[in-house]
Design an enzyme around this catalytic site. Structure first.
Site, short mmCIF file in Angstrom:
data_model
loop_
_atom_site.label_atom_id
_atom_site.label_comp_id
_atom_site.label_asym_id
_atom_site.label_seq_id
_atom_site.Cartn_x
_atom_site.Cartn_y
_atom_site.Cartn_z
N PHE A 7 0.74 -1.45 0.07
CA PHE A 7 -0.20 -0.28 -0.16
C PHE A 7 0.81 0.85 -0.08
CE2 PHE A 7 0.42 -0.44 4.45
CZ PHE A 7 1.31 0.89 4.41
N GLU A 18 -4.69 -3.56 -1.77
CA GLU A 18 -6.08 -3.68 -1.82
C GLU A 18 -6.58 -1.95 -1.35
OE1 GLU A 18 -4.85 -5.83 -0.56
OE2 GLU A 18 -6.26 -7.04 0.82
N CYS A 68 9.54 1.98 3.14
CA CYS A 68 10.31 0.54 4.17
C CYS A 68 11.81 1.30 3.75
CB CYS A 68 10.64 0.04 2.61
SG CYS A 68 11.46 0.87 0.85
P1 NAD Z 1 1.75 -6.49 2.87
O1 NAD Z 1 2.06 -7.24 2.89
O2 NAD Z 1 0.00 -6.77 3.54
O3 NAD Z 1 0.87 -6.79 1.22
C1 NAD Z 1 1.85 -6.56 0.46
C2 NAD Z 1 0.79 -7.63 -1.00
O4 NAD Z 1 0.82 -8.58 -0.33
C3 NAD Z 1 -0.13 -7.04 -0.77
O5 NAD Z 1 -0.98 -6.72 -2.55
C4 NAD Z 1 -1.71 -7.61 -0.24
O6 NAD Z 1 -2.53 -7.13 -1.03
C5 NAD Z 1 -0.99 -8.65 -0.64
N1 NAD Z 1 -1.38 -9.80 0.47
C6 NAD Z 1 -1.67 -9.43 2.01
N2 NAD Z 1 -1.55 -10.76 2.69
C7 NAD Z 1 -1.40 -11.34 2.06
C8 NAD Z 1 -1.98 -12.84 1.82
N3 NAD Z 1 -1.84 -13.92 3.32
N4 NAD Z 1 -1.37 -14.04 1.42
C9 NAD Z 1 -0.79 -13.57 -0.30
N5 NAD Z 1 -0.84 -12.20 -0.61
C10 NAD Z 1 -0.91 -11.17 0.52
O7 NAD Z 1 2.66 -5.30 2.90
P2 NAD Z 1 1.64 -3.81 2.76
O8 NAD Z 1 0.87 -3.62 3.92
O9 NAD Z 1 0.56 -3.71 1.93
O10 NAD Z 1 3.04 -2.47 2.97
C11 NAD Z 1 3.84 -2.91 3.52
C12 NAD Z 1 5.31 -3.71 3.90
O11 NAD Z 1 6.07 -3.02 3.02
C13 NAD Z 1 5.74 -3.01 5.45
O12 NAD Z 1 6.40 -4.18 5.61
C14 NAD Z 1 7.20 -2.90 4.08
O13 NAD Z 1 8.55 -2.38 4.76
C15 NAD Z 1 7.29 -3.32 3.24
N6 NAD Z 1 7.65 -2.63 1.43
C16 NAD Z 1 9.11 -3.23 1.88
C17 NAD Z 1 9.51 -2.55 0.20
C18 NAD Z 1 10.86 -2.69 -0.10
O14 NAD Z 1 11.36 -2.02 -0.59
N7 NAD Z 1 11.58 -4.08 0.85
C19 NAD Z 1 9.02 -1.07 -0.51
C20 NAD Z 1 8.10 -0.91 0.38
C21 NAD Z 1 7.32 -1.86 0.90
#
Ligand code: NAD
Length: 496
Positions: A149, A176, A281
């Protein structure tokens, strides 16, 4: 209530699934739309469209593909303020920060405009007598991008310009929580002349993700999100035989040595800790104060942080709300737990009220001092406007702390000692390192990626890593002259 749907084969599609999730404006707390959550059939429709389009797109000339990229770049540059507004409305980050996000994504598009050069193979004449060898890079097929997100435009743009430029087709699954930026980008691609089916968007949750991971039509997956899901995506995707890069969470430390310029270190800590309400991140979430520097440093950080205006991202505020009420409440629980465990609350963002928006997901800048590595506020990724200060005596202790951490996305050191800085970037176990730079996000022509639990897989995003991730190499060995060369010979060729 408006429903936000998918974009498949160049058209908006509502899909067969009736499942939806609410999309909120974080600054007002108001539900502004429902987003469709794809079922397996909806997801397959996107993969099928990408598969059909691949046959022609991979054979479209590089000149034509590059012209589409250039046109996309021009349109995005002209309308980036519009995209930034779409981001702010669903994510909450302030307008200037949203524009910064689009600009960093634009840089990857600009890098991808050089795709003819990036795809050039190599050739060797006369490797054996009258035998030449050349290597080429070819696209993989339909690829999936699964986004978090916190950067609904930039993170997909880390991947799709190079994927598309290299001749692949794409299915993007946005978060979402803020699904509209992806649809905005899909329409822009169409306007730029990208053929239908090359760029598809499927909205959804785990159901859509699992289908993308299992579907044999998808050849590679670029995922960005939290560590637990990144690891899951990596394991399931690779078990299905796919190439996977899965970027995970972070806990970024900023070390301040006693010789550092404390004013610039304090500015950096505040900008990197509270920018985008800490939902980056590459945010700094831990300041490691070395030697006797802590009291002075914490005072300067607190003095600056109290001037931050938190409010609606459209109103000129410095910092916006958190993305959802549930996330805001979770961050508050971490602050409560840190305080209960003995951390000193130097600045308290809990209970912040923003005039005229009582239902926004507000949390003001928070500073916790005397944090120790056993506290959950230190061990876990909090992803909010919370800066923890850990006090250590020596440089060695600071580096050991960072290297023992399970995450390794970004880190920074503030010092005027070149030798210490060199030693730090040599021995720290983190993928992206800043020397007097708090958020060392590499430019598009370098690669972006962390170490340890911040990345699963071998390839970082964009740069040459990105080109390699979205292509596979083919080596061609050729002989035209002397067709009778060697005659019958069943032994393995010995080059002469
Ligand atoms: P998230 O892991 O909750 O979701 C990421 C994606 O995975 C979304 O599209 C979501 O719909 C999907 N998803 C969520 N739960 C799932 C499941 N159980 N099974 C399959 N798919 C699933 O992450 P978020 O809250 O949207 O984003 C924040 C996180 O992203 C933080 O941990 C941040 O550090 C990380 N992030 C990392 C980087 C990087 O470059 N390393 C960059 C941006 C964000």
């Amino acid at each position: 209530m408006r429903t936000i749907g998918h974009w498949i084969d160049g058209k908006p599609i509502s899909g067969t699934s009736e499942a939806t999730a609410p999309v909120t404006d974080p600054a007002t707390g108001e539900v502004t739309a429902q987003v469709a959550l794809a079922d397996v059939a909806d997801t397959r429709a996107a993969v099928d469209a990408a598969t059909l389009a691949f046959a022609q797109w991979r054979d479209t000339s590089l000149t034509r593909r590059t012209q589409v990229l250039f046109r996309f770049r021009e349109l995005l540059n002209e309308r980036k303020v519009d995209l930034a507004a779409v981001i702010t409305a669903e994510h909450g980050k302030v307008a200037a920060d949203a524009l910064g996000e689009v600009t960093r994504g634009l840089e990857v598009v600009e890098f991808a405009c050089g795709i003819p050069h990036l795809l050039k193979g190599s050739a060797t004449e006369n490797a054996s007598t009258d035998v030449d060898i050349h290597s080429i890079r070819q696209p993989l097929g339909p690829v999936a991008i699964i986004a978090p997100f916190n950067f609904p435009a930039m993170v997909p743009m880390w991947f799709f310009p190079l994927a598309i430029g290299a001749g692949n087709t794409v299915v993007l699954k946005p978060s979402e929580k803020d699904p509209s930026a992806a649809l905005w980008l899909a329409q822009l691609w169409q306007e730029a002349g990208l053929p239908d089916g090359v760029f598809n968007v499927v909205q959804g949750d785990k159901v859509a993700v699992d289908e993308l991971l299992d579907n044999p039509g998808i050849k590679a997956v670029s995922f960005v999100g939290s560590t637990a899901i990144a690891e899951y995506v990596y394991r399931r995707g690779t078990a299905a035989g796919k190439r996977v890069q899965a970027l995970g969470g972070a806990k970024n430390h900023m070390v301040v040595l006693p010789d550092a310029d404390l004013d610039s270190a304090a500015d950096a800590a505040v900008n990197a800790g509270f920018g985008s309400a800490g939902e980056r991140c590459m945010a700094i979430s831990v300041v490691v104060a070395v030697g006797g520097v802590a009291d002075d440093l914490v005072g300067r950080i607190a003095q600056r942080a109290t001037t931050i205006v938190t409010g609606d991202g459209r109103s000129g505020a410095d910092m916006g709300p958190l993305v959802t009420k549930a996330h805001r409440d979770r961050v508050v629980e971490y602050i409560d737990a840190g305080e209960a465990a003995g951390a000193k609350v130097v600045l308290d963002g809990r209970g912040l009220a923003v005039d005229g928006a009582p239902d926004g997901f507000w949390l003001g800048p928070t500073i916790l001092d005397d944090v120790t590595p056993d506290m959950s506020v230190y061990t876990d990724e909090i992803f909010g406007p919370v800066l923890s200060v850990v006090r250590v005596e020596t440089y060695e202790e600071a580096v050991s702390l960072i290297n023992a951490n399970r995450y390794g996305n970004g880190t920074a050191i503030f010092t005027n000692d070149g030798g210490a800085a060199r030693r730090f970037h040599h021995e720290v176990e983190v993928g992206m390192v800043g020397i007097n730079v708090p958020i060392p996000v590499p430019m598009a022509y370098f690669s972006f990626g962390g170490w340890k639990n911040s990345l699963f897989g071998d390839s970082h995003a964009h740069g040459t890593d990105g080109v390699h991730f979205f292509t596979r190499t083919k080596a061609v060995t050729t002989r035209w002259l002397d067709p009778s060369h060697g005659g019958l010979e069943l032994g393995f060729p010995q080059n002469t």
